[in-house]
Write an enzyme that holds these catalytic residues in place. Structure first.
Site, PDB file in Angstrom:
ATOM      1  N   HIS A   6       0.835  -1.213   0.000  1.00 44.99           N
ATOM      2  CA  HIS A   6       0.000   0.000   0.000  1.00 44.99           C
ATOM      3  C   HIS A   6       0.868   1.261   0.000  1.00 44.99           C
ATOM      4  O   HIS A   6       0.700   2.153  -0.843  1.00 44.99           O
ATOM      5  CB  HIS A   6      -0.912  -0.029   1.233  1.00 44.99           C
ATOM      6  CG  HIS A   6      -1.832   1.146   1.346  1.00 44.99           C
ATOM      7  ND1 HIS A   6      -3.130   1.126   0.886  1.00 44.99           N
ATOM      8  CD2 HIS A   6      -1.640   2.385   1.865  1.00 44.99           C
ATOM      9  CE1 HIS A   6      -3.696   2.301   1.111  1.00 44.99           C
ATOM     10  NE2 HIS A   6      -2.816   3.077   1.711  1.00 44.99           N
ATOM     11  N   GLU A   7       1.798   1.314   0.954  1.00 45.43           N
ATOM     12  CA  GLU A   7       2.627   2.522   1.050  1.00 45.43           C
ATOM     13  C   GLU A   7       3.545   2.652  -0.160  1.00 45.43           C
ATOM     14  O   GLU A   7       3.907   3.766  -0.560  1.00 45.43           O
ATOM     15  CB  GLU A   7       3.430   2.513   2.349  1.00 45.43           C
ATOM     16  CG  GLU A   7       2.585   2.441   3.630  1.00 45.43           C
ATOM     17  CD  GLU A   7       1.532   3.530   3.757  1.00 45.43           C
ATOM     18  OE1 GLU A   7       1.690   4.600   3.150  1.00 45.43           O
ATOM     19  OE2 GLU A   7       0.522   3.296   4.473  1.00 45.43           O
ATOM     20  N   HIS A  55       1.794   4.690  -2.689  1.00 41.08           N
ATOM     21  CA  HIS A  55       1.997   6.129  -2.443  1.00 41.08           C
ATOM     22  C   HIS A  55       3.394   6.564  -2.904  1.00 41.08           C
ATOM     23  O   HIS A  55       3.572   7.611  -3.521  1.00 41.08           O
ATOM     24  CB  HIS A  55       1.880   6.425  -0.937  1.00 41.08           C
ATOM     25  CG  HIS A  55       0.478   6.471  -0.407  1.00 41.08           C
ATOM     26  ND1 HIS A  55      -0.485   7.327  -0.902  1.00 41.08           N
ATOM     27  CD2 HIS A  55      -0.122   5.774   0.601  1.00 41.08           C
ATOM     28  CE1 HIS A  55      -1.626   7.154  -0.227  1.00 41.08           C
ATOM     29  NE2 HIS A  55      -1.431   6.210   0.684  1.00 41.08           N
ATOM     30  N   GLU A 109      -4.309   8.535  -2.685  1.00 44.55           N
ATOM     31  CA  GLU A 109      -4.852   7.288  -2.147  1.00 44.55           C
ATOM     32  C   GLU A 109      -5.201   6.329  -3.282  1.00 44.55           C
ATOM     33  O   GLU A 109      -5.111   5.107  -3.117  1.00 44.55           O
ATOM     34  CB  GLU A 109      -6.070   7.587  -1.270  1.00 44.55           C
ATOM     35  CG  GLU A 109      -6.479   6.446  -0.369  1.00 44.55           C
ATOM     36  CD  GLU A 109      -5.438   6.085   0.695  1.00 44.55           C
ATOM     37  OE1 GLU A 109      -4.541   6.902   0.989  1.00 44.55           O
ATOM     38  OE2 GLU A 109      -5.515   4.951   1.218  1.00 44.55           O
TER      39      GLU A 109
END
Lengths: 501, 501
Positions: free
Chosen positions: B264-265, B268, B294
């Site tokens: 997930h990160e 980003h 996001e």
């Protein structure tokens, strides 16, 4: 708000900017990815440039004048704080903001070039950057010297150690230049008579070394709620107010250096953590200067911990951490290991007896460079000649010669002498401390540093910058900085019977 | 220097200040000793205060006016950059500097109180701090709203996602409010029919989990020369330009969350690292806003990696890292594990189907607080009632209720909706990407993200802030943000035959 209180607010903001730069600088040496270097240089230059702009704003001079006119209203600490504010302002206003930002950026670039030059042992990579740093340092020295009524080199010294002058250093260093070579020879001869000491070797996992380091830091009074231990290529003590971060580096086959590196940096950290709490964030709450700062690291490392007493505490700690690998490391052997004398190329690896030779050389060279008597292109030759003359060694390559230190690439001309002045002050302070507190030496054998730390808190750390270096030394030891304790210590430890340490 | 170039210089300095704050903020969440919190708050408040002062200086308005008068001289990127500068100025000048510094300091104090309140599950510890943060956020929203011609809550939204308005969110969220509870029910029923899935359990050493995380980051295109992976209580993506730092947290008994947290990160981070290199350091080079940000983390996590294809790449990586502990974790089982649906209390642990319920609740509550319709004292009750209504659960304590998130204590009112808007955008973008690049899905099965990353670089990352969110979405997908792709994705994955993912 009174002018004085307005100044406190201004200097509080400056402290925050400086603290921010301190953490960013720590990060750059410990964790930062390589590709972030350019951005980090911009960040640091911006913070330093803004701090400079804030400090030299026209309102600051007005506030200083107004506060000084009402100085009778201030208590002694406030008055000393105001004096330190004036000092900071005088240094800053002497240098144009462009020069400050240029020096910060050039230093970041030069430090990067230095890393590569040292890795490849190629002075040519560093040369143009070093020439630029010298040019900028001379410009700063001349500008500050003109404003403060000092010679350029004295103005540079004054940045790192307020009040320090060449005229104060020269007589001390002249005597060392006369005594140190003989001392090195005699110490080596005595050591040879005592027979070979097998090298420390074994498997000392980094995690275990780190745990021992943190254990000793705790024993020595380091407050982990206000600091950390990390790893960097070059050990240092940095960070911010209430966030004192020290580093060391590890070799799996030999714990001795990483460990004593931790002790050394802990000495710096204890000074930082022991500054007057009421005045943290104000100039008068700062450590006094680099001579006293280095005196605190060397007092802990050389005076307190490289002793038979401390080895009695250390030996069982090592046995517990390293098990069979620590076999044979009894207190006597550890003491011999930790007081070995051997001329070598690398300053940061030097023992206590040969160390001053490295400093005498750098002092001569940097003065000559700042005075315009030594060109950067001629530095490697002059450096190697000095090593031959003072230590009797032939420098094999630039990495082990004039490329070994980051100071000059980082713009720190005028910093080196404080290392040896610190060693001198450390001996003088420890002599006074142990005379005043008989439990200091027995305490070290128990791993109890409280008697020593109590004396240092009262006589050095807690004074911040409320007095000058010589005032602090005189109140603590009865006299200003001098060589007697230091030379007596070296003679006792390295030429005496070995028992008294 | 032209007015426009003077502005570029100003915004370059602001970026450096912001980057410095980014690293200090990262450090505060990863490494900082507890006793340094107060000083760090001062540092961050000072940096933010100075950045604000620099931005709202009277010269800035003059420069903006002058540059806009000569806008015909600018190329499209410069013109867009100038527009973003004006936007930043309008936001900043609407708020007095005192309020900026007060908000920064209050947020630091509130975040500390929040940590304690959550640890002790005691809302009373947070309440006065949260009331103060709400008061400050409302003051900011009112001040910015007045200046920008927006309702206060819209002005807050606009800080995180330029152009986002309540009127844009409401129709989308109204439809979700109607559809999500049924979807959750149906997904849970279908899952129950498929039979029990044994819980992941075993010994997965943190070092091995970390190594797998770094391996996957590399596979997914993360550039370690410009970033790091570290550990924090709450995973986040932070740091600075060219120094993108992501974090995760580890549980020895279960690698699944830490690992998908890294993915997930990394989403980003890829956005940050893929921004237009020429414009890094200028506003137009920034990521467009939190909805698109996001969308990039969720596109990678939910659309690309929680897929049968990626599980074929992941299974052998896990087998190599964890050996026998990974036995049974074949691609099909991994896919079932990573698409489990279960209503729960904690937003950050929520699956893709229940997640929107957490956001719908927070959106309602924060709007009510900002509008003055919900007092901070009544928040716990309203929160618990909302969890019951949307997820059918009885909140057992405040730590698992309204104390779970840092956003409101940190002053981030108007941020929550971007999570679900990001999920919606992710589905829309991934659908368009896979339609345009047939090799994206097969690439994921090989651990080759290049086809996907190439499309994202061209269609999202490389555009920076040169267009609006809806313009970027429309160019990339043929239409502005809408729910069709998202609901189709959820229905296909959680109610379909499971094969198409």
């Amino acid at each position: 708000m009174t002018p004085y209180l307005s100044l406190e607010r201004l200097f509080g903001r400056l402290r925050s900017l400086n603290d921010a730069a301190g953490i960013l600088g720590w990060d750059a040496q410990t964790l930062m990815p390589t590709g972030a270097a350019e951005g980090r240089a911009e960040q640091l230059a911006t913070l330093r440039g803004l701090a400079h702009e804030l400090l030299v704003a026209p309102t600051t001079a007005d506030l200083l004048d107004a506060a000084e006119a009402r100085a009778a209203d201030l208590d002694p600490w406030q008055a000393a704080n105001l004096g330190e504010m004036r000092r900071a302002y005088a240094h800053a206003v002497a240098v144009p903001g462009d020069l400050v930002e240029a020096e910060s950026k050039a230093a970041s670039a030069a430090e990067m070039a230095w890393r590569e030059a040292r890795a490849r042992s190629d002075f040519a990579i560093l040369r143009p950057h070093l020439a630029e740093m010298l040019r900028l340092a001379r410009a700063v020295g001349e500008a500050k010297g003109a404003a403060l009524g000092l010679a350029p080199y004295d103005a540079l010294l004054d940045q790192y150690d307020p009040g320090l002058r060449r005229a104060r250093i020269d007589p001390l260093f002249d005597r060392l230049r006369a005594e140190i070579p003989g001392l090195i020879r005699a110490a080596c001869e005595r050591q040879a008579r005592q027979g070979e000491l097998p090298p420390v070797s074994g498997a000392f996992p980094v995690a275990a070394q780190r745990a021992v380091g943190e254990r000793l830091m705790g024993d020595l009074g380091f407050d982990f709620a206000r600091g950390r231990l990390d790893t960097s290529l070059h050990p240092f003590c940095g960070g911010a107010t209430s966030d004192v971060r020290i580093t060391t580096r590890y070799a799996e086959g030999d714990f001795t250096r990483s460990l004593m590196g931790v002790v050394h940096e802990t000495g710096h950290a204890l000074y930082e953590q022991g500054r007057p709490q009421r005045w943290l964030g104000q100039p008068v709450g700062d450590a006094r200067g680099m001579t006293l700062h280095e005196s605190q690291s060397l007092l802990l490392e050389m005076q307190a911990c490289r002793t038979p007493e401390f080895m009695r505490h250390l030996a069982p700690v090592l046995a517990e951490a390293f098990g069979a690998e620590a076999a044979g490391l009894d207190p006597d052997t550890l003491y011999r290991i930790y007081t070995r004398v051997a001329p070598g190329f690398i300053r940061v690896d030097a023992d206590e007896v040969t160390y001053p030779a490295h400093i005498l050389l750098r002092y001569d060279l940097e003065r000559a460079m700042v005075d315009g008597d030594l060109a950067v292109a001629d530095l490697p030759g002059a450096f190697d000649a000095g090593v031959k003359a003072l230590l009797g060694l032939d420098v094999p390559d630039a990495a082990r010669g004039c490329l070994q230190d980051i100071h000059w690439p980082g713009g720190a001309f005028g910093y080196f002498p404080t290392y040896t002045l610190g060693a001198v002050a450390a001996a003088q302070l420890f002599e006074a401390a142990t005379a005043a507190e008989p439990d200091i030496r027995p305490g070290l054998a128990r791993g109890d540093v409280a008697p020593l730390l109590g004396w240092l808190r009262a006589n050095v750390h807690g004074k911040g910058s409320s007095q000058s270096t010589d005032e602090i030394l005189t109140e603590a030891t009865g006299r200003p900085l001098g060589l007697d304790s230091y030379l007596a210590h070296l003679n006792r430890r390295y030429l005496g019977d070995g028992a008294a340490a």
